[in-house]
Scaffold this motif. Sequence first.
Motif, PDB file in Angstrom:
ATOM      1  N   PHE A   1       0.833  -1.202   0.000  1.00 37.18           N
ATOM      2  CA  PHE A   1       0.000   0.000   0.000  1.00 37.18           C
ATOM      3  C   PHE A   1       0.867   1.251   0.000  1.00 37.18           C
ATOM      4  N   ILE A   2       1.852   1.289   0.910  1.00 40.31           N
ATOM      5  CA  ILE A   2       2.706   2.483   1.008  1.00 40.31           C
ATOM      6  C   ILE A   2       3.499   2.672  -0.284  1.00 40.31           C
ATOM      7  N   GLN A   3       3.959   1.544  -0.848  1.00 39.72           N
ATOM      8  CA  GLN A   3       4.723   1.618  -2.086  1.00 39.72           C
ATOM      9  C   GLN A   3       3.867   2.216  -3.200  1.00 39.72           C
ATOM     10  N   ARG A   4       2.602   1.789  -3.297  1.00 40.95           N
ATOM     11  CA  ARG A   4       1.713   2.312  -4.344  1.00 40.95           C
ATOM     12  C   ARG A   4       1.461   3.804  -4.133  1.00 40.95           C
ATOM     13  N   VAL A   5       1.236   4.196  -2.853  1.00 48.34           N
ATOM     14  CA  VAL A   5       0.973   5.607  -2.571  1.00 48.34           C
ATOM     15  C   VAL A   5       2.155   6.452  -3.006  1.00 48.34           C
ATOM     16  N   ILE A   6       3.377   6.005  -2.661  1.00 51.71           N
ATOM     17  CA  ILE A   6       4.572   6.777  -3.026  1.00 51.71           C
ATOM     18  C   ILE A   6       4.699   6.846  -4.551  1.00 51.71           C
ATOM     19  N   TYR A   7       4.422   5.706  -5.205  1.00 53.32           N
ATOM     20  CA  TYR A   7       4.528   5.651  -6.669  1.00 53.32           C
ATOM     21  C   TYR A   7       3.605   6.677  -7.316  1.00 53.32           C
TER      22      TYR A   7
END
Lengths: 165, 396
Positions: free
Chosen positions: B375-381
Motif C-alpha cells: 500500500f505504502i509503495q503504491r501511494v509513493i509511486y
Amino acid sequence: MLAQVIFYALAALTVGSAALVAFSRNIVYSTFALLGALMGVVGIYILLAADFVAMVQLLVYVGGILVLTIFAVMLTAGIADVKVSNRTVGTGPAIVVAGVAAIVMLYAVMRTQWHQAAAFTPAPTTYAIGNAFLGDYVLPFEVASLVLLAALIGAIVISSHEVRE
Amino acid sequence: MQTLIQNLIASGAFGKNPPRDLVAAIVVFVMSLVVFLAIALPFAGIVTWVERRVWARIQSRVGPNRVGPQGFLQWLADGVKIVCKEDIVPDEADARLFKLAPFLVMLAFTLPWAVMPFSSSLILADLNVGILYMTAVTALTVVGVLMAGWASNNKWSLIGGVRSAAQIVSYEIPAGLSIFPVVLMTGTLSMQGIIRGQGWAPQHWFLFANPFTFVAANILYMSSLAEANRTPFDLPEAESELVAGFATEYSGWRYACFSMAEWGNLFIIGAIITTLFLGGWQFPHVTNNVVAMNVLELITFSVKVLFLVFLSMWIRATLPRVRIDQLMTACWKYFVPISFVNMIGTAVWVAIWPDGNVAMGYIMFAGAIALGAIFIQRVIYYLRRSQMEVYLNPTI
C-alpha cells in the motif's frame, strides 16, 4: 435494604409502563411505553442474578421486537388518530373476560405455596445455560429453531408472492 | 471494585457500619460520573475538532485553526455556542416524545462505558456478559432515533429515522455474528477475559489467529460504521437529500445530545474492535509497579482505539455515500453469509487446534505487513507520478 428499594422501583416502572401501554389513547405512546416495561423486566432479571437472560432480553426484545413494532406503528398512516387505531369496541364481553381472568389468576396466586429462596451468591449463568441447551434440552431447542426457520421461509414466500403480482 | 468498597467502609469515611450496598451504589455512581465527564464527553468534543482537521488535510484545506493553539479549543467554543442556542420545539411536533428522544440516544451512548476495559484494573464493571451487554445497550439508540424521527412530524425526519433503524437492525446481525468467533476461541463473554485470551504481540491477537477471525474483524468494523451512521453509510442524515435526517427539527443542547452520541460512539466502536481483535490493553510485563503497568496499558489501549477512530475519519473523507439498495445488498447478501462461514470455520478451527495455531498467527501477521508495505509503495509511486506537492507538517 437497597435491593428492596430497587426492586419496588423496577416493579413500578414495569407495571406503570404496562398500564400506559394498555390505557394510552395514542397507540404510538403505547408502543414507546413498551420500552419501559421491557427495561423493567431487564432490571428484575439482573436483580435475580440472571445476567445472560437479562442481556438477551435487552438484545432481542428491545433491540429487535420493539423496534419492529415501532416500525409497523410508525409507518401506518393516521395511526395517532384514536378513531383509527384505538376505538373502544366490545366493552361488555371484555369486562367479563378480564374479570374471569383476574379471578383465576388471584385464585392461583392465593393457592400457591410461596417459598423463600435460600440466600445465594450471584454466579455466571452462561455456561450452565449453554450446557442445558445443547445437552438435556437439545430437542426443545432444535424444535424452537425449526419453528423460526418455518417463519423465515413463510415470510420469504409471502413477500416474493407480492412482488410478482 | 470489591476491595475499593471494603477499604472505603474500613476507613470509616461513611461512619460506623454503613449499609454495604448503599456505599457500593455511591461508589458506582461517582465512578460512572468520573468516567463520563472525564473521558466520554471530552473525547466526543475533541474528536470533532480532530476530524475536521483531518478532513481538511485530506481535502487540501486548512480547517478550524483560530480558537486556541491550532484551533484546539474549537470544540469548547462550539459546545458553549450550542448550549446557548434556543431549544425549539416545533408546534406540530409531538412535544413529549420530541423532548424525550435525545435522552434515550444519550443513554445508549453512556451505558457502554460501564464495561470499557481501559487497562487490567481500570474497568468499572467486568461483567460476565460484558461484550453481550455492549452490543445490547448500543441497540437502544434505534428507539431514540425512531422516536425523534416520528415525533418531529417532518417527512425528512421520518425518512431519516426509518432509514437509520433499518440500517442498524440489519447491520446488527453481521456485527453480532462477527463477535462469535472470538467468543468461541476464548469461551468467555467478559471483556477482560477476552483480552486476557490474547497476547501483546500482534501474532497473538485474534485478528491474526486464523483467516476467519481476520474477515470477522473487517466485517465487524464495517458493520459498526454502518450502525453509527458514518460515511459511507450515512444515509439517515444524507445532507443532500434529507437536510439532517432525524435531527432536522432539533436545536440547542438537544441537537448537541445527538451529535455528541454520534461522535462519542466512534470511541465505543474502536474499543469493541480493540478488545475483540487487537489485544486490548495487553502490554509486555516491563515493570512490577502496578500503577506504571496500568498507565502503560491505558496508553496502549488508547493508541489502538484512536488509530481505529482515525481510520474511520480517513474512510469518511475518502469514500462517497452508498445507495440504500447497495447498503442492504452488502449486508444481507454478503456480510451475513460470510459471517456464518466465519462462525462455522472458526468452530472447525478450534476443534482442530484447541490451543490456537501459533504458526498461522506469524504467517497472517507477515501477510498484513506485506499488504501495508505494498500500500505504502503504491501511494509513493502515485505521488511521484502525479508530481503533487506534499506538505507533511500537520500544523499548517
